[in-house]
Structure formats: structure tokens, C-alpha cells
Design a protein around this motif. Structure first.
Motif, mmCIF file in Angstrom:
data_model
loop_
_atom_site.group_PDB
_atom_site.id
_atom_site.type_symbol
_atom_site.label_atom_id
_atom_site.label_comp_id
_atom_site.label_asym_id
_atom_site.label_seq_id
_atom_site.Cartn_x
_atom_site.Cartn_y
_atom_site.Cartn_z
ATOM 1 N N LEU A 114 0.824 -1.210 0.000
ATOM 2 C CA LEU A 114 0.000 0.000 0.000
ATOM 3 C C LEU A 114 0.860 1.262 0.000
ATOM 4 O O LEU A 114 0.511 2.250 -0.655
ATOM 5 N N GLY A 115 1.966 1.247 0.710
ATOM 6 C CA GLY A 115 2.871 2.391 0.706
ATOM 7 C C GLY A 115 3.487 2.627 -0.660
ATOM 8 O O GLY A 115 3.599 3.770 -1.121
ATOM 9 N N LEU A 116 3.889 1.554 -1.331
ATOM 10 C CA LEU A 116 4.448 1.676 -2.677
ATOM 11 C C LEU A 116 3.391 2.158 -3.672
ATOM 12 O O LEU A 116 3.678 2.987 -4.538
ATOM 13 N N VAL B 71 13.636 9.920 -11.126
ATOM 14 C CA VAL B 71 14.805 9.629 -10.289
ATOM 15 C C VAL B 71 14.825 10.536 -9.070
ATOM 16 O O VAL B 71 15.092 10.087 -7.946
ATOM 17 N N LEU B 72 14.521 11.809 -9.252
ATOM 18 C CA LEU B 72 14.519 12.730 -8.123
ATOM 19 C C LEU B 72 13.380 12.433 -7.145
ATOM 20 O O LEU B 72 13.497 12.729 -5.950
ATOM 21 N N SER B 73 12.310 11.832 -7.618
ATOM 22 C CA SER B 73 11.229 11.482 -6.701
ATOM 23 C C SER B 73 11.645 10.348 -5.760
ATOM 24 O O SER B 73 10.999 10.144 -4.724
ATOM 25 N N ALA C 164 12.724 8.119 -0.228
ATOM 26 C CA ALA C 164 13.703 7.858 0.832
ATOM 27 C C ALA C 164 13.408 8.696 2.073
ATOM 28 O O ALA C 164 13.552 8.213 3.208
ATOM 29 N N ALA C 165 12.978 9.924 1.877
ATOM 30 C CA ALA C 165 12.630 10.778 3.018
ATOM 31 C C ALA C 165 11.426 10.211 3.763
ATOM 32 O O ALA C 165 11.413 10.176 4.995
ATOM 33 N N PHE C 166 10.421 9.760 3.048
ATOM 34 C CA PHE C 166 9.248 9.169 3.693
ATOM 35 C C PHE C 166 9.615 7.893 4.445
ATOM 36 O O PHE C 166 9.128 7.657 5.557
ATOM 37 N N VAL C 167 10.459 7.071 3.845
ATOM 38 C CA VAL C 167 10.904 5.846 4.525
ATOM 39 C C VAL C 167 11.697 6.203 5.773
ATOM 40 O O VAL C 167 11.523 5.593 6.839
ATOM 41 N N GLY C 168 12.558 7.205 5.673
ATOM 42 C CA GLY C 168 13.349 7.625 6.830
ATOM 43 C C GLY C 168 12.496 8.163 7.963
ATOM 44 O O GLY C 168 12.715 7.829 9.138
ATOM 45 N N VAL C 169 11.503 8.979 7.630
ATOM 46 C CA VAL C 169 10.610 9.509 8.658
ATOM 47 C C VAL C 169 9.790 8.382 9.286
ATOM 48 O O VAL C 169 9.600 8.344 10.515
#
Length: 74
Positions: A17-19, A45-47, A52-57
Motif C-alpha cells: 500500500l505504501g508503494l 529519479v529525483l522522486s 527515501a525521506a518518507f521511509v526515513g521519517v
């Protein structure tokens, strides 16, 4: 079904669901905002930085919950 299998199933469903949310709400708008293929590829690519930011948070939030669980739990 054991508790471990339920945990794996919930984790897999959350990952799918996240993907799907990433693709629908971030990748597709970034891709359709440009007309040239190299611009679309660069936006895609920039998205990945946004992903990565969402995964990190999310990982940081989960780590905080695990760290403070004894104080949060009643």
C-alpha cells in the motif's frame, strides 16, 4: 495462522500500500508534469529522494515508538 505469519502479512500489506501510494501520489504527477522523456526520467529519479525521506521519517517514528514504548504503554 501464527502470530509471526500475521505480522509478516501486515508488513507486506503495508509495504504494498505504501508503494502504491508513492506511485499514485508522487511518481505519476512528477512523470506527467514534463513532456520530454529525459525530463520525465529525471523527475522520476529525483522522486526517489522523496520516497527515501518518507521511509526515513517512518523508520524514525517507528524507532521512537519502540524506544519510548514503556512510557507510552499504560
Amino acid at each position: 495462522m501464527s502470530n509471526t505469519e500475521v505480522t509478516y502479512l501486515v508488513g507486506a500489506c503495508c509495504a504494498v500500500l505504501g508503494l502504491a501510494a508513492y506511485v499514485a501520489f508522487i511518481l505519476v504527477p512528477a512523470w506527467t508534469a514534463y513532456s520530454r522523456i529525459w525530463q520525465r526520467a529525471a523527475a522520476a529519479v529525483l522522486s526517489l529522494y522523496v520516497l527515501a525521506a518518507f521511509v526515513g521519517v517512518g523508520a524514525a517514528g517507528g524507532a521512537l515508538i519502540v524506544w519510548f514504548w514503556d512510557r507510552i504503554g499504560v
